[in-house]
Write a protein that holds these residues in place. Structure first.
Motif, PDB file in Angstrom:
ATOM      1  N   PHE A   1     -13.950   4.993  -5.149  1.00 39.33           N
ATOM      2  CA  PHE A   1     -12.759   4.147  -5.022  1.00 39.33           C
ATOM      3  C   PHE A   1     -13.153   2.679  -5.125  1.00 39.33           C
ATOM      4  O   PHE A   1     -14.151   2.251  -4.578  1.00 39.33           O
ATOM      5  N   ASP A   2     -12.333   1.913  -5.834  1.00 36.10           N
ATOM      6  CA  ASP A   2     -12.586   0.485  -6.018  1.00 36.10           C
ATOM      7  C   ASP A   2     -11.516  -0.307  -5.277  1.00 36.10           C
ATOM      8  O   ASP A   2     -10.322  -0.163  -5.554  1.00 36.10           O
ATOM      9  N   ALA A   3     -11.937  -1.123  -4.325  1.00 35.35           N
ATOM     10  CA  ALA A   3     -11.033  -1.995  -3.576  1.00 35.35           C
ATOM     11  C   ALA A   3      -9.873  -1.216  -2.949  1.00 35.35           C
ATOM     12  O   ALA A   3      -8.719  -1.583  -3.082  1.00 35.35           O
ATOM     13  N   ALA A   4     -10.219  -0.135  -2.254  1.00 37.62           N
ATOM     14  CA  ALA A   4      -9.192   0.676  -1.603  1.00 37.62           C
ATOM     15  C   ALA A   4      -8.552  -0.091  -0.459  1.00 37.62           C
ATOM     16  O   ALA A   4      -9.185  -0.934   0.180  1.00 37.62           O
ATOM     17  N   ARG A   5      -7.266   0.196  -0.246  1.00 40.94           N
ATOM     18  CA  ARG A   5      -6.557  -0.430   0.873  1.00 40.94           C
ATOM     19  C   ARG A   5      -5.624   0.601   1.488  1.00 40.94           C
ATOM     20  O   ARG A   5      -5.175   1.540   0.826  1.00 40.94           O
ATOM     21  N   VAL A   6      -5.344   0.435   2.767  1.00 41.47           N
ATOM     22  CA  VAL A   6      -4.430   1.333   3.467  1.00 41.47           C
ATOM     23  C   VAL A   6      -3.018   1.044   2.981  1.00 41.47           C
ATOM     24  O   VAL A   6      -2.579  -0.105   2.964  1.00 41.47           O
ATOM     25  N   VAL A   7      -2.313   2.096   2.568  1.00 36.91           N
ATOM     26  CA  VAL A   7      -0.945   1.939   2.072  1.00 36.91           C
ATOM     27  C   VAL A   7       0.076   2.600   2.996  1.00 36.91           C
ATOM     28  O   VAL A   7       1.271   2.329   2.894  1.00 36.91           O
ATOM     29  N   ALA A   8      -0.390   3.474   3.885  1.00 38.94           N
ATOM     30  CA  ALA A   8       0.468   4.167   4.847  1.00 38.94           C
ATOM     31  C   ALA A   8      -0.450   4.781   5.899  1.00 38.94           C
ATOM     32  O   ALA A   8      -1.657   4.913   5.654  1.00 38.94           O
ATOM     33  N   PRO A   9       0.086   5.154   7.041  1.00 42.15           N
ATOM     34  CA  PRO A   9      -0.772   5.821   8.033  1.00 42.15           C
ATOM     35  C   PRO A   9      -1.440   7.057   7.423  1.00 42.15           C
ATOM     36  O   PRO A   9      -0.771   7.915   6.851  1.00 42.15           O
ATOM     37  N   GLY A  10      -2.758   7.086   7.474  1.00 48.49           N
ATOM     38  CA  GLY A  10      -3.500   8.225   6.946  1.00 48.49           C
ATOM     39  C   GLY A  10      -3.644   8.267   5.445  1.00 48.49           C
ATOM     40  O   GLY A  10      -4.026   9.284   4.881  1.00 48.49           O
ATOM     41  N   GLU A  11      -3.351   7.158   4.760  1.00 54.95           N
ATOM     42  CA  GLU A  11      -3.396   7.154   3.298  1.00 54.95           C
ATOM     43  C   GLU A  11      -3.938   5.820   2.780  1.00 54.95           C
ATOM     44  O   GLU A  11      -3.538   4.761   3.233  1.00 54.95           O
ATOM     45  N   ALA A  12      -4.856   5.905   1.818  1.00 58.78           N
ATOM     46  CA  ALA A  12      -5.406   4.715   1.159  1.00 58.78           C
ATOM     47  C   ALA A  12      -5.280   4.882  -0.347  1.00 58.78           C
ATOM     48  O   ALA A  12      -5.297   5.995  -0.865  1.00 58.78           O
ATOM     49  N   SER A  13      -5.150   3.772  -1.044  1.00 63.20           N
ATOM     50  CA  SER A  13      -5.017   3.778  -2.494  1.00 63.20           C
ATOM     51  C   SER A  13      -5.967   2.733  -3.067  1.00 63.20           C
ATOM     52  O   SER A  13      -6.218   1.708  -2.435  1.00 63.20           O
ATOM     53  N   ASP A  14      -6.498   2.994  -4.265  1.00 56.11           N
ATOM     54  CA  ASP A  14      -7.385   2.003  -4.889  1.00 56.11           C
ATOM     55  C   ASP A  14      -6.680   1.317  -6.053  1.00 56.11           C
ATOM     56  O   ASP A  14      -5.512   1.591  -6.350  1.00 56.11           O
ATOM     57  N   THR A  15      -7.385   0.418  -6.717  1.00 56.01           N
ATOM     58  CA  THR A  15      -6.788  -0.377  -7.797  1.00 56.01           C
ATOM     59  C   THR A  15      -6.367   0.473  -9.000  1.00 56.01           C
ATOM     60  O   THR A  15      -5.512   0.072  -9.767  1.00 56.01           O
ATOM     61  N   ALA A  16      -6.957   1.660  -9.152  1.00 58.89           N
ATOM     62  CA  ALA A  16      -6.582   2.558 -10.250  1.00 58.89           C
ATOM     63  C   ALA A  16      -5.406   3.466  -9.873  1.00 58.89           C
ATOM     64  O   ALA A  16      -4.974   4.277 -10.674  1.00 58.89           O
ATOM     65  N   GLY A  17      -4.928   3.335  -8.628  1.00 56.73           N
ATOM     66  CA  GLY A  17      -3.799   4.145  -8.179  1.00 56.73           C
ATOM     67  C   GLY A  17      -4.174   5.491  -7.593  1.00 56.73           C
ATOM     68  O   GLY A  17      -3.311   6.297  -7.271  1.00 56.73           O
ATOM     69  N   ARG A  18      -5.483   5.749  -7.470  1.00 56.71           N
ATOM     70  CA  ARG A  18      -5.921   7.007  -6.849  1.00 56.71           C
ATOM     71  C   ARG A  18      -5.694   6.926  -5.344  1.00 56.71           C
ATOM     72  O   ARG A  18      -5.801   5.861  -4.748  1.00 56.71           O
ATOM     73  N   THR A  19      -5.401   8.068  -4.740  1.00 56.93           N
ATOM     74  CA  THR A  19      -5.060   8.102  -3.322  1.00 56.93           C
ATOM     75  C   THR A  19      -5.964   9.059  -2.554  1.00 56.93           C
ATOM     76  O   THR A  19      -6.289  10.134  -3.044  1.00 56.93           O
ATOM     77  N   LEU A  20      -6.352   8.627  -1.365  1.00 58.02           N
ATOM     78  CA  LEU A  20      -7.020   9.505  -0.397  1.00 58.02           C
ATOM     79  C   LEU A  20      -6.059   9.682   0.765  1.00 58.02           C
ATOM     80  O   LEU A  20      -5.500   8.706   1.266  1.00 58.02           O
ATOM     81  N   ARG A  21      -5.865  10.928   1.198  1.00 55.40           N
ATOM     82  CA  ARG A  21      -5.017  11.211   2.353  1.00 55.40           C
ATOM     83  C   ARG A  21      -5.834  11.977   3.381  1.00 55.40           C
ATOM     84  O   ARG A  21      -6.532  12.927   3.022  1.00 55.40           O
ATOM     85  N   LEU A  22      -5.725  11.560   4.635  1.00 56.22           N
ATOM     86  CA  LEU A  22      -6.396  12.288   5.704  1.00 56.22           C
ATOM     87  C   LEU A  22      -5.857  13.707   5.778  1.00 56.22           C
ATOM     88  O   LEU A  22      -4.657  13.934   5.575  1.00 56.22           O
TER      89      LEU A  22
END
Length: 80
Positions: free
Chosen positions: A45-66
């Motif tokens: 992930f590049d420059a990921a940021r928290v977008v919602a509780p338990g969820e992060a998104s990076d500059t390419a729009g990929r998402t990680l969810r707990l």
């Protein structure tokens, strides 16, 4: 845990995770992040940021969810 039931099939019981953590009274918890807390590889992930509780998104729009159980584990650890 599982045990053999009649007919050779395994039966599974649920675990009261908060009670289990409290009974252990841990002083430290160590997690392998990828595939333990979320499904994905945070190193890609590049420059990921928290977008919602338990969820992060990076500059390419990929998402990680707990994984759903993670919040309960962290809460139980904070009370132990």
């Amino acid at each position: 845990s599982s045990s053999r039931a009649s007919g050779g099939e395994a039966s599974h019981s649920t675990v009261d995770l908060p009670a289990l953590i409290a009974s252990c009274n841990p002083s430290v918890a160590i997690f392998d992040l990828d595939s333990t807390l979320w499904n994905g590889n945070c190193e890609s992930f590049d420059a990921a940021r928290v977008v919602a509780p338990g969820e992060a998104s990076d500059t390419a729009g990929r998402t990680l969810r707990l994984f759903p159980e993670v919040s309960a584990v962290f809460e139980a650890l904070s009370r132990a």
